[in-house]
Motif scaffolding. Structure first.
Motif, PDB file in Angstrom:
ATOM      1  N   ARG A   1       1.056  -1.017  -0.302  1.00 39.81           N
ATOM      2  CA  ARG A   1      -0.080   0.398  -0.127  1.00 39.81           C
ATOM      3  C   ARG A   1       0.579   1.000  -0.187  1.00 39.81           C
ATOM      4  N   PRO A   2       1.116   2.173  -0.843  1.00 40.68           N
ATOM      5  CA  PRO A   2       1.375   3.026  -0.723  1.00 40.68           C
ATOM      6  C   PRO A   2       0.812   4.231  -0.284  1.00 40.68           C
ATOM      7  N   ILE A   3       2.038   5.404   0.095  1.00 32.13           N
ATOM      8  CA  ILE A   3       1.534   6.508   0.291  1.00 32.13           C
ATOM      9  C   ILE A   3       1.343   7.612  -0.291  1.00 32.13           C
ATOM     10  N   SER A   4      -0.235   7.943   0.514  1.00 28.71           N
ATOM     11  CA  SER A   4      -0.512   9.406  -0.532  1.00 28.71           C
ATOM     12  C   SER A   4      -0.401   9.450  -1.664  1.00 28.71           C
ATOM     13  N   GLN A   5      -0.650   7.991  -2.499  1.00 29.46           N
ATOM     14  CA  GLN A   5      -1.294   8.158  -4.210  1.00 29.46           C
ATOM     15  C   GLN A   5      -2.341   7.627  -4.652  1.00 29.46           C
ATOM     16  N   GLU A   6      -3.628   8.266  -3.509  1.00 26.58           N
ATOM     17  CA  GLU A   6      -4.751   7.736  -3.328  1.00 26.58           C
ATOM     18  C   GLU A   6      -5.259   8.778  -4.563  1.00 26.58           C
TER      19      GLU A   6
ATOM     20  N   GLY B   1       8.118  11.052 -14.226  1.00 22.00           N
ATOM     21  CA  GLY B   1       9.147  11.395 -12.900  1.00 22.00           C
ATOM     22  C   GLY B   1       9.969  10.777 -13.050  1.00 22.00           C
ATOM     23  N   LEU B   2      10.962  11.312 -11.561  1.00 21.72           N
ATOM     24  CA  LEU B   2      11.954  10.822 -11.517  1.00 21.72           C
ATOM     25  C   LEU B   2      12.455   9.321 -11.028  1.00 21.72           C
ATOM     26  N   GLY B   3      13.399   8.418 -11.470  1.00 22.19           N
ATOM     27  CA  GLY B   3      13.602   7.167 -11.316  1.00 22.19           C
ATOM     28  C   GLY B   3      13.747   7.513  -9.266  1.00 22.19           C
ATOM     29  N   GLY B   4      12.134   5.823  -9.320  1.00 20.55           N
ATOM     30  CA  GLY B   4      12.196   5.378  -7.468  1.00 20.55           C
ATOM     31  C   GLY B   4      10.689   6.520  -6.997  1.00 20.55           C
ATOM     32  N   VAL B   5      10.616   7.623  -8.100  1.00 22.78           N
ATOM     33  CA  VAL B   5       9.069   8.310  -7.345  1.00 22.78           C
ATOM     34  C   VAL B   5       7.958   7.846  -6.415  1.00 22.78           C
ATOM     35  N   GLY B   6       8.053   6.683  -7.810  1.00 24.80           N
ATOM     36  CA  GLY B   6       6.517   5.343  -7.943  1.00 24.80           C
ATOM     37  C   GLY B   6       5.369   5.351  -8.720  1.00 24.80           C
ATOM     38  N   LYS B   7       5.918   5.535  -9.850  1.00 24.30           N
ATOM     39  CA  LYS B   7       5.369   5.628 -11.309  1.00 24.30           C
ATOM     40  C   LYS B   7       4.900   4.155 -11.403  1.00 24.30           C
ATOM     41  N   THR B   8       5.749   2.941 -10.869  1.00 23.31           N
ATOM     42  CA  THR B   8       5.635   1.401 -11.298  1.00 23.31           C
ATOM     43  C   THR B   8       4.256   1.381  -9.967  1.00 23.31           C
ATOM     44  N   THR B   9       5.523   1.417  -8.911  1.00 22.50           N
ATOM     45  CA  THR B   9       3.885   1.630  -7.422  1.00 22.50           C
ATOM     46  C   THR B   9       2.337   2.002  -8.499  1.00 22.50           C
ATOM     47  N   LEU B  10       2.233   3.255  -8.952  1.00 18.11           N
ATOM     48  CA  LEU B  10       0.755   3.878  -9.096  1.00 18.11           C
ATOM     49  C   LEU B  10       0.064   3.221 -10.030  1.00 18.11           C
TER      50      LEU B  10
ATOM     51  N   THR C   1       7.185   5.857 -17.604  1.00 16.21           N
ATOM     52  CA  THR C   1       8.425   6.516 -17.820  1.00 16.21           C
ATOM     53  C   THR C   1       9.408   7.945 -17.268  1.00 16.21           C
ATOM     54  N   ARG C   2      10.241   7.605 -17.586  1.00 18.96           N
ATOM     55  CA  ARG C   2      11.338   8.925 -17.037  1.00 18.96           C
ATOM     56  C   ARG C   2      11.952  10.208 -17.494  1.00 18.96           C
ATOM     57  N   SER C   3      11.993   9.832 -18.603  1.00 23.98           N
ATOM     58  CA  SER C   3      12.303  10.646 -19.830  1.00 23.98           C
ATOM     59  C   SER C   3      11.096  11.738 -20.270  1.00 23.98           C
TER      60      SER C   3
ATOM     61  N   LEU D   1      11.395  11.664  -2.385  1.00 26.22           N
ATOM     62  CA  LEU D   1      11.706  10.728  -3.433  1.00 26.22           C
ATOM     63  C   LEU D   1      11.813   8.887  -2.838  1.00 26.22           C
ATOM     64  N   PRO D   2      10.146   7.974  -3.440  1.00 29.77           N
ATOM     65  CA  PRO D   2       9.949   6.889  -1.796  1.00 29.77           C
ATOM     66  C   PRO D   2      11.667   6.031  -1.595  1.00 29.77           C
ATOM     67  N   LEU D   3      12.151   5.895  -2.851  1.00 34.47           N
ATOM     68  CA  LEU D   3      12.546   4.931  -3.235  1.00 34.47           C
ATOM     69  C   LEU D   3      13.483   5.336  -1.985  1.00 34.47           C
ATOM     70  N   ALA D   4      14.501   6.886  -2.617  1.00 34.57           N
ATOM     71  CA  ALA D   4      15.328   6.603  -1.210  1.00 34.57           C
ATOM     72  C   ALA D   4      15.311   6.837   0.419  1.00 34.57           C
ATOM     73  N   LEU D   5      13.816   6.758   0.622  1.00 33.05           N
ATOM     74  CA  LEU D   5      13.234   7.097   1.900  1.00 33.05           C
ATOM     75  C   LEU D   5      13.298   5.282   2.450  1.00 33.05           C
ATOM     76  N   ILE D   6      12.822   4.352   1.575  1.00 32.27           N
ATOM     77  CA  ILE D   6      12.883   3.365   1.417  1.00 32.27           C
ATOM     78  C   ILE D   6      14.217   2.970   1.928  1.00 32.27           C
ATOM     79  N   THR D   7      14.743   3.169   0.791  1.00 32.64           N
ATOM     80  CA  THR D   7      16.149   2.430   0.733  1.00 32.64           C
ATOM     81  C   THR D   7      17.085   2.791   2.455  1.00 32.64           C
TER      82      THR D   7
HETATM   83  N1  LIG Z   1       3.721   6.494  -2.228  1.00 31.36           N
HETATM   84  C1  LIG Z   1       4.439   5.490  -2.549  1.00 31.36           C
HETATM   85  N2  LIG Z   1       4.164   5.064  -0.802  1.00 31.36           N
HETATM   86  C2  LIG Z   1       5.507   4.238  -0.054  1.00 31.36           C
HETATM   87  N3  LIG Z   1       5.896   3.136  -1.015  1.00 31.36           N
HETATM   88  C3  LIG Z   1       6.281   4.294  -1.920  1.00 31.36           C
HETATM   89  C4  LIG Z   1       5.487   5.028  -2.717  1.00 31.36           C
HETATM   90  N4  LIG Z   1       6.340   5.223  -3.677  1.00 31.36           N
HETATM   91  C5  LIG Z   1       6.610   4.384  -4.217  1.00 31.36           C
HETATM   92  N5  LIG Z   1       7.385   3.682  -3.268  1.00 31.36           N
HETATM   93  C6  LIG Z   1       8.608   2.952  -3.226  1.00 31.36           C
HETATM   94  O1  LIG Z   1       9.048   3.122  -3.349  1.00 31.36           O
HETATM   95  C7  LIG Z   1       9.939   2.151  -4.479  1.00 31.36           C
HETATM   96  C8  LIG Z   1       9.854   2.820  -5.921  1.00 31.36           C
HETATM   97  O2  LIG Z   1       9.516   2.711  -6.046  1.00 31.36           O
HETATM   98  P1  LIG Z   1       8.788   2.979  -8.314  1.00 31.36           P
HETATM   99  O3  LIG Z   1       9.019   1.120  -8.210  1.00 31.36           O
HETATM  100  O4  LIG Z   1       7.226   2.893  -8.466  1.00 31.36           O
HETATM  101  O5  LIG Z   1       9.526   3.804  -8.346  1.00 31.36           O
HETATM  102  P2  LIG Z   1       9.555   4.305 -10.476  1.00 31.36           P
HETATM  103  O6  LIG Z   1       8.917   5.671 -10.073  1.00 31.36           O
HETATM  104  O7  LIG Z   1       8.531   3.327 -10.708  1.00 31.36           O
HETATM  105  O8  LIG Z   1      11.441   3.753 -10.228  1.00 31.36           O
HETATM  106  P3  LIG Z   1      12.065   3.729 -11.931  1.00 31.36           P
HETATM  107  O9  LIG Z   1      11.616   5.008 -13.105  1.00 31.36           O
HETATM  108  O10 LIG Z   1      12.520   3.015 -11.120  1.00 31.36           O
HETATM  109  O11 LIG Z   1      11.140   2.745 -12.958  1.00 31.36           O
HETATM  110  C9  LIG Z   1       8.950   1.107  -4.495  1.00 31.36           C
HETATM  111  O12 LIG Z   1      10.241   0.330  -3.626  1.00 31.36           O
HETATM  112  C10 LIG Z   1       7.953   1.297  -4.263  1.00 31.36           C
HETATM  113  O13 LIG Z   1       7.127   0.576  -3.194  1.00 31.36           O
END
Ligand SMILES: Nc1ncnc2c1ncn2[C@@H]1O[C@H](COP(=O)(O)OP(=O)(O)OP(=O)(O)O)[C@@H](O)[C@H]1O
Ligand SMILES: [Mg+2]
Length: 383
Positions: free
Chosen positions: A154-159, A181-190, A291-293, A349-355
């Protein structure tokens, strides 16, 4: 003349009274006084039951849920019965006027007999139908689309983002939707949330296709990933040429309402080459890509472009502290404050926050946290 009539009435009454025991019927004429008001009540109750059921079916249909066939059959039979019973009800006063001798005889015996019999039969039919109308559920709860649900956290704040993308999906004028959006911003998550929402929310799509594209994918690889979703997964098919695969994919997709989700585009994908039909209002087809681009974002001719943004400070802290855990945060009086600074330096940046939070979850000395802050100061994370 009068005598003649009364002789006729007497004769008919005699014949009908004689018929009842032979055919095993009650005296329908004598009972009319009770059966007619009872029919009127039964009719009211049937109408109420039909209305209640229709009130459940209508919103289900609006959500594109298919009502069960037995419910539809029940409703259509009820409709016919209501019309027939209303007619009998309307004819009732006239028929009652024909009764004489305390209601046990009639001025037009044959007609009263037939009418009484119809009333009794209708009463039984309505009562039987009412007792068959107790359905626990009126419609299927299965969504229309065939979708493979993907694992999600469940992502935070993507509703609000999810709702924004979903309203584009529902918009007939929008065929191609780009998520940037930037790499790791949550595009695949969305995109995962959108994919899974198709399984939980009724919609008019037949099939949802997920294909990861990534950096070094060529058209053939994209076709293989799409093909795997629509039944082309054997080695023979994979050995076909790009053109042949495109024809096969096109042939299947043209006959379906589908959504293609392309994750992680690094360059423009030529939909024609892959075999993906061009979205139009008529085919209702949707393509959503991430896409990031910014360049790809433009080249894909997205009708709607949605930027996935970093988290705000509050949400970023919420995610960070959830991953670090209270035990570490409370392990020393200085750590919470230092942790807040670390979280802030992740730029939302979610990826940075998580890592980083995962890495810091076992760090319980202020020195370790100060060291992390120093390293982050030199990083290229969004400010
Ligand atoms: N809103 C969010 N709340 C919680 N975790 C999140 C959120 N968005 C992203 N994450 C987490 O951050 C990490 C990176 O997210 P994600 O893979 O969706 O990024 P991305 O934008 O697709 O990156 P890339 O450009 O590299 O493909 C994942 O572990 C994901 O679970
Ligand atoms: Mg991604």
């Amino acid at each position: 003349m009068g005598n003649c009539c009364s002789v006729q009435i007497g004769l008919e009454n005699f014949i009908i009274r004689g018929l009842d025991p032979i055919v095993g019927h009650d005296n329908y004429v004598c009972k009319l006084k009770q059966t007619l008001p009872t029919l009127s009540v039964a009719l009211q109750e049937l109408r109420a039951l039909r209305n209640d059921m229709q009130r459940e079916v209508d919103p289900a249909e609006q959500r594109l849920l298919k009502p069960f066939e037995r419910v539809q059959l029940w409703l259509s039979k009820a409709e016919t019965m209501i019309t027939e019973a209303e007619k009998l009800n309307a004819d009732g006063p006239q028929q009652m006027n024909n009764l004489c001798l305390g209601g046990c005889a009639s001025k037009n015996c044959l007609s009263s007999y037939k009418f009484g019999k119809k009333v009794a039969k209708m009463l039984k039919k309505i009562n039987d139908h009412r007792s068959n109308g107790a359905f626990a559920k009126v419609a299927e709860s299965q969504p229309a689309a065939s979708v493979v649900v993907r694992p999600e956290e469940r992502p935070i704040s993507q509703e609000s983002m999810i709702e924004k993308v979903w309203s584009c999906i529902e918009d007939k004028d929008v065929g191609v939707i780009g998520l940037y959006g930037l790499g790791g911003v949550g595009k695949t998550t969305l995109l995962t949330q959108i994919n899974n929402k198709f399984s939980a929310t009724p919609n008019d799509c037949d099939v949802i296709i997920w294909a990861l594209v990534s950096k070094h994918s060529d058209v053939g690889k994209i076709q293989d990933r799409i093909g795997g979703n629509i039944g082309f997964s054997d080695a023979f098919w994979k050995s076909k040429s790009v053109d042949e695969k495109a024809v096969d994919i096109y042939g299947v997709l043209c006959n379906k309402r589908f959504v293609v989700l392309l994750d992680d585009l690094w360059e423009r994908v030529d939909l024609n080459q892959v075999g993906i039909p061009k979205p139009s209002q008529e085919n209702g087809f949707k393509l959503i890509f991430t896409t990031r681009s910014l360049e790809v974002y433009g080249e894909m001719e997205a009708r709607k472009k949605i930027k996935v943004e970093c988290l705000g400070p509050e949400k970023a802290w919420e995610l960070f502290q959830d991953k670090v855990g209270d035990e570490t945060l409370n392990s020393h009086p200085d750590i919470r404050k230092l942790a807040e600074e670390v979280a802030e330096r992740c730029g939302g940046l979610p990826l940075a926050l998580i890592t980083i939070s995962r890495g810091m979850a076992c760090k319980t000395t202020p020195g370790e946290w100060k060291y992390a802050i120093e390293k982050l100061k030199r990083s290229s994370l969004p400010k």
